[in-house]
Enzyme design. Sequence first.
Site: not given
Length: 76
Positions: A49, A65
């Site tokens: 991330d 995502d």
Amino acid sequence: MTLALIAWAVKRELGNTPVHMLDRFGLGCLIGGALGNLFDRFTRGRVTDFLDFTFINFPVFNVSDMLIDAGIGLLI
């Protein structure tokens, strides 16, 4: 789950009823995001991330995502 989504998309495309363009785009985003996270998981051992907005209190996320969330929104 990704294989189930791909099977569902293929079944819908091969069916007799026409598939709406938003459904196609939503499924494409959903499958693409899932495959992106799977690729990270298999090549790096974890999902990376990298989008962190420090000026607001918001979870850290990545492009995959975002695609999964957009795909779900389009399908709903």
